[in-house]
Design a protein around this motif. Structure first.
Motif, PDB file in Angstrom:
ATOM      1  N   PHE A 331     -15.143  10.069   1.233  1.00 56.25           N
ATOM      2  CA  PHE A 331     -13.962  10.701   1.814  1.00 56.25           C
ATOM      3  C   PHE A 331     -13.505  11.862   0.930  1.00 56.25           C
ATOM      4  O   PHE A 331     -13.390  11.720  -0.291  1.00 56.25           O
ATOM      5  CB  PHE A 331     -12.818   9.700   1.976  1.00 56.25           C
ATOM      6  N   GLY A 332     -13.229  12.986   1.571  1.00 58.55           N
ATOM      7  CA  GLY A 332     -12.774  14.148   0.814  1.00 58.55           C
ATOM      8  C   GLY A 332     -11.294  14.118   0.495  1.00 58.55           C
ATOM      9  O   GLY A 332     -10.820  14.885  -0.350  1.00 58.55           O
ATOM     10  N   ALA A 333     -10.561  13.235   1.171  1.00 59.99           N
ATOM     11  CA  ALA A 333      -9.127  13.130   0.925  1.00 59.99           C
ATOM     12  C   ALA A 333      -8.624  11.818   1.516  1.00 59.99           C
ATOM     13  O   ALA A 333      -9.256  11.224   2.401  1.00 59.99           O
ATOM     14  CB  ALA A 333      -8.372  14.304   1.536  1.00 59.99           C
ATOM     15  N   ALA A 334      -7.474  11.391   1.007  1.00 61.04           N
ATOM     16  CA  ALA A 334      -6.806  10.195   1.520  1.00 61.04           C
ATOM     17  C   ALA A 334      -5.360  10.520   1.832  1.00 61.04           C
ATOM     18  O   ALA A 334      -4.730  11.328   1.157  1.00 61.04           O
ATOM     19  CB  ALA A 334      -6.884   9.055   0.506  1.00 61.04           C
ATOM     20  N   VAL A 335      -4.846   9.871   2.870  1.00 58.33           N
ATOM     21  CA  VAL A 335      -3.418   9.897   3.198  1.00 58.33           C
ATOM     22  C   VAL A 335      -2.913   8.476   3.020  1.00 58.33           C
ATOM     23  O   VAL A 335      -3.541   7.522   3.488  1.00 58.33           O
ATOM     24  CB  VAL A 335      -3.170  10.346   4.654  1.00 58.33           C
ATOM     25  N   ILE A 336      -1.779   8.332   2.331  1.00 59.87           N
ATOM     26  CA  ILE A 336      -1.220   6.996   2.142  1.00 59.87           C
ATOM     27  C   ILE A 336       0.283   7.048   2.409  1.00 59.87           C
ATOM     28  O   ILE A 336       1.006   7.846   1.834  1.00 59.87           O
ATOM     29  CB  ILE A 336      -1.543   6.439   0.738  1.00 59.87           C
ATOM     30  N   ASP A 337       0.743   6.189   3.330  1.00 56.37           N
ATOM     31  CA  ASP A 337       2.151   6.159   3.756  1.00 56.37           C
ATOM     32  C   ASP A 337       2.595   4.702   3.844  1.00 56.37           C
ATOM     33  O   ASP A 337       2.754   4.147   4.929  1.00 56.37           O
ATOM     34  CB  ASP A 337       2.302   6.853   5.115  1.00 56.37           C
ATOM     35  N   PRO A 338       2.807   4.057   2.687  1.00 55.93           N
ATOM     36  CA  PRO A 338       3.117   2.632   2.682  1.00 55.93           C
ATOM     37  C   PRO A 338       4.585   2.344   2.976  1.00 55.93           C
ATOM     38  O   PRO A 338       5.419   3.253   2.977  1.00 55.93           O
ATOM     39  CB  PRO A 338       2.773   2.228   1.245  1.00 55.93           C
ATOM     40  N   PRO A 339       4.931   1.071   3.206  1.00 56.65           N
ATOM     41  CA  PRO A 339       6.340   0.683   3.329  1.00 56.65           C
ATOM     42  C   PRO A 339       7.076   0.863   2.003  1.00 56.65           C
ATOM     43  O   PRO A 339       6.500   1.320   1.002  1.00 56.65           O
ATOM     44  CB  PRO A 339       6.264  -0.793   3.733  1.00 56.65           C
ATOM     45  N   ARG A 340       8.349   0.461   1.980  1.00 58.75           N
ATOM     46  CA  ARG A 340       9.188   0.687   0.805  1.00 58.75           C
ATOM     47  C   ARG A 340       8.635   0.053  -0.461  1.00 58.75           C
ATOM     48  O   ARG A 340       8.865   0.554  -1.571  1.00 58.75           O
ATOM     49  CB  ARG A 340      10.596   0.134   1.050  1.00 58.75           C
ATOM     50  N   ALA A 341       7.890  -1.030  -0.324  1.00 59.22           N
ATOM     51  CA  ALA A 341       7.347  -1.707  -1.505  1.00 59.22           C
ATOM     52  C   ALA A 341       6.259  -0.906  -2.194  1.00 59.22           C
ATOM     53  O   ALA A 341       5.810  -1.259  -3.289  1.00 59.22           O
ATOM     54  CB  ALA A 341       6.806  -3.080  -1.110  1.00 59.22           C
ATOM     55  N   GLY A 342       5.833   0.197  -1.589  1.00 64.70           N
ATOM     56  CA  GLY A 342       4.735   0.950  -2.151  1.00 64.70           C
ATOM     57  C   GLY A 342       3.413   0.257  -1.888  1.00 64.70           C
ATOM     58  O   GLY A 342       3.314  -0.643  -1.052  1.00 64.70           O
ATOM     59  N   ALA A 343       2.389   0.661  -2.622  1.00 61.13           N
ATOM     60  CA  ALA A 343       1.053   0.096  -2.405  1.00 61.13           C
ATOM     61  C   ALA A 343       0.308   0.049  -3.736  1.00 61.13           C
ATOM     62  O   ALA A 343      -0.641   0.801  -3.963  1.00 61.13           O
ATOM     63  CB  ALA A 343       0.284   0.922  -1.385  1.00 61.13           C
ATOM     64  N   ALA A 344       0.764  -0.828  -4.609  1.00 62.01           N
ATOM     65  CA  ALA A 344       0.214  -0.860  -5.965  1.00 62.01           C
ATOM     66  C   ALA A 344      -1.286  -1.134  -5.978  1.00 62.01           C
ATOM     67  O   ALA A 344      -2.051  -0.447  -6.671  1.00 62.01           O
ATOM     68  CB  ALA A 344       0.955  -1.902  -6.798  1.00 62.01           C
ATOM     69  N   ALA A 345      -1.739  -2.141  -5.209  1.00 62.66           N
ATOM     70  CA  ALA A 345      -3.154  -2.503  -5.238  1.00 62.66           C
ATOM     71  C   ALA A 345      -4.016  -1.407  -4.631  1.00 62.66           C
ATOM     72  O   ALA A 345      -5.074  -1.043  -5.168  1.00 62.66           O
ATOM     73  CB  ALA A 345      -3.367  -3.823  -4.505  1.00 62.66           C
ATOM     74  N   GLN A 346      -3.580  -0.846  -3.488  1.00 67.78           N
ATOM     75  CA  GLN A 346      -4.364   0.219  -2.867  1.00 67.78           C
ATOM     76  C   GLN A 346      -4.372   1.477  -3.728  1.00 67.78           C
ATOM     77  O   GLN A 346      -5.381   2.182  -3.798  1.00 67.78           O
ATOM     78  CB  GLN A 346      -3.803   0.535  -1.482  1.00 67.78           C
ATOM     79  N   THR A 347      -3.259   1.762  -4.384  1.00 69.83           N
ATOM     80  CA  THR A 347      -3.205   2.925  -5.270  1.00 69.83           C
ATOM     81  C   THR A 347      -4.161   2.755  -6.440  1.00 69.83           C
ATOM     82  O   THR A 347      -4.828   3.711  -6.855  1.00 69.83           O
ATOM     83  CB  THR A 347      -1.772   3.137  -5.780  1.00 69.83           C
ATOM     84  N   GLN A 348      -4.234   1.549  -6.979  1.00 74.70           N
ATOM     85  CA  GLN A 348      -5.158   1.298  -8.090  1.00 74.70           C
ATOM     86  C   GLN A 348      -6.598   1.546  -7.648  1.00 74.70           C
ATOM     87  O   GLN A 348      -7.400   2.134  -8.389  1.00 74.70           O
ATOM     88  CB  GLN A 348      -5.003  -0.136  -8.588  1.00 74.70           C
ATOM     89  N   ALA A 349      -6.944   1.134  -6.432  1.00 74.76           N
ATOM     90  CA  ALA A 349      -8.298   1.381  -5.931  1.00 74.76           C
ATOM     91  C   ALA A 349      -8.540   2.870  -5.724  1.00 74.76           C
ATOM     92  O   ALA A 349      -9.627   3.378  -6.027  1.00 74.76           O
ATOM     93  CB  ALA A 349      -8.502   0.615  -4.620  1.00 74.76           C
TER      94      ALA A 349
END
Length: 411
Positions: A331-349
């Motif tokens: 993937f040349g880019a990612a879009v991430i729009d998580p709920p208020r809790a954020g996305a710690a595990a997905q961000t780490q990946a």
């Protein structure tokens, strides 16, 4: 006993904060206030020395309604304060970046809201809750809601009389669509044949696009279409939608810029396609969302769209099963729009993947800053942040941001 205090700053909910700390609603920094302090709060302050940024609230319901927290402050003050909230959250993580000009939605633009309804001795009342209270305040002249939503309040009053218990309150999740209002009623009494017939007749008389009751569709006169990048999508009842069309346009523009040039994009927490479908005009998109009804709506929209590149969908709980680095490869880019809790595990990946560019959207500057720290420690650069204020006069803060690998120049 009356106490006199000077407000030093605003808290994250928009309350003024005096030494103690003492929380003072609807007070501004620099103001001198007087009133009774109980449990660390002065709930009924007298403003002895108003700040220069204090203005007359534009809404006649402001004194009683709890939906807005900052109508007593000038627009410039509120915008600057929200930008400072973002800066402070980043600074707490040792980060700073360029702040782009804000995008502020106009009054009367909210196309999605949830009102409460309760039966009364004389009939019913529908509106927003008062501040920190279960009292419901009618808001016929609300300055936030789109007129199309205000227009169905009389219908909601009728539905309250039909469907609410004596003690309970209904929730009316209303969404403006191009086909009319999409109304979902929650916490209502159970359906029976008589009630179902009455509801269908009321919905038809009010010309609703769709009426749902406790999660069950009662009637659909016309599909409640939303358009993402010109693509028609029919979301399931109660589906998430950006609060204003203007706010959505600002977020889509920011995301498109942040991922520009990428041939393949992964859209994480994709919803019904707010970003995936506009991006599909120029890139292949893989959209991942945790709710099957949302991915199904996105997929149907893409299949009926024209001139779009391939869009694939995946229903997956990204909190429990985030996409891993090997799945993010290519993937040349990612879009991430998580709920208020954020996305710690997905961000780490994402941080340890090979994805070179990330467009981030967030409704919580604190969890955004936490996740931004994870990315910057892995070699990303936070290029810019933009405040997108869809919730005028509230303490709610939303933003869009661009991250790039440090060795890649942003476009």
């Amino acid at each position: 006993m009356s106490t006199r205090l000077t407000i030093e700053r605003l808290g994250h909910l928009g309350d003024g904060i005096a030494p103690g700390p003492v929380y003072v609603p609807r007070a501004l920094p620099g103001e001198i206030v007087e009133g009774t302090v109980e449990a660390g709060r002065m709930d009924a302050p007298r403003i002895l020395s108003p700040a220069s940024d204090r203005v007359r609230a534009p809404c006649p319901h402001y004194a009683a309604c709890g939906a807005c927290a900052l109508q007593h402050a000038s627009e410039d003050f509120v915008t600057d304060w929200k930008r400072q909230v973002i800066r402070a959250a980043l600074a707490a993580q040792g980060l700073e970046t360029a702040m782009r000009p804000p995008a502020v939605s106009p009054p009367g633009a909210r196309r999605r809201a949830t009102l409460a309804g309760r039966r009364t001795k004389k009939g019913a009342i529908v509106g927003f809750h008062a501040r920190a209270s279960d009292t419901i305040v009618a808001v016929p002249d609300c300055r936030v809601l789109h007129p199309d939503l205000l227009a169905i309040v009389p219908l909601c009053e009728k539905l309250t009389r039909l469907g609410a218990s004596r003690k309970g309150a209904l929730a009316f999740a209303m969404t403006r669509s191009e086909a009319g209002v999409d109304l979902e009623v929650r916490e209502a009494r159970a359906l029976d044949l008589e009630l179902r017939a009455e509801l269908a007749a009321l919905g038809a008389g009010a010309d609703l696009a769709r009426l749902s009751w406790n999660g069950e569709q009662i009637a659909e006169r016309r599909p409640p279409i939303q358009r993402f990048g010109g693509v028609a999508v029919v979301p399931p009842p109660g589906a998430f939608l950006q609060a204003t069309a203007e706010g959505e346009a600002a977020l889509v523009s920011a995301v498109a810029e942040a991922v520009a040039g990428a041939g393949r994009v992964v859209d994480l927490f994709a919803g019904c396609g707010t970003f995936a479908l506009p991006l599909a005009a120029r890139a292949e998109v893989h959209a991942v969302e945790g709710t099957a009804a949302l991915t199904a709506a996105l997929d149907r929209g893409w299949r009926h769209g024209e001139g779009l590149k391939p869009v694939t969908v995946e229903t997956r709980d990204l909190f429990r099963r985030p996409l891993q680095p090997d799945e993010l490869a290519g993937f040349g880019a990612a879009v991430i729009d998580p709920p208020r809790a954020g996305a710690a595990a997905q961000t780490q990946a994402l941080a340890i993947s090979g994805v070179p560019r990330i467009a981030a959207v967030s409704c919580n500057p604190v969890t955004f800053a936490r996740d931004a720290k994870t990315l910057t420690e892995a070699g990303f650069r936070l290029d810019w942040v933009q405040l997108v204020d869809q919730f005028r006069w509230s303490a709610h803060v939303e933003l869009a941001a661009q991250f790039t690998r440090a060795h890649i120049d942003p476009q």
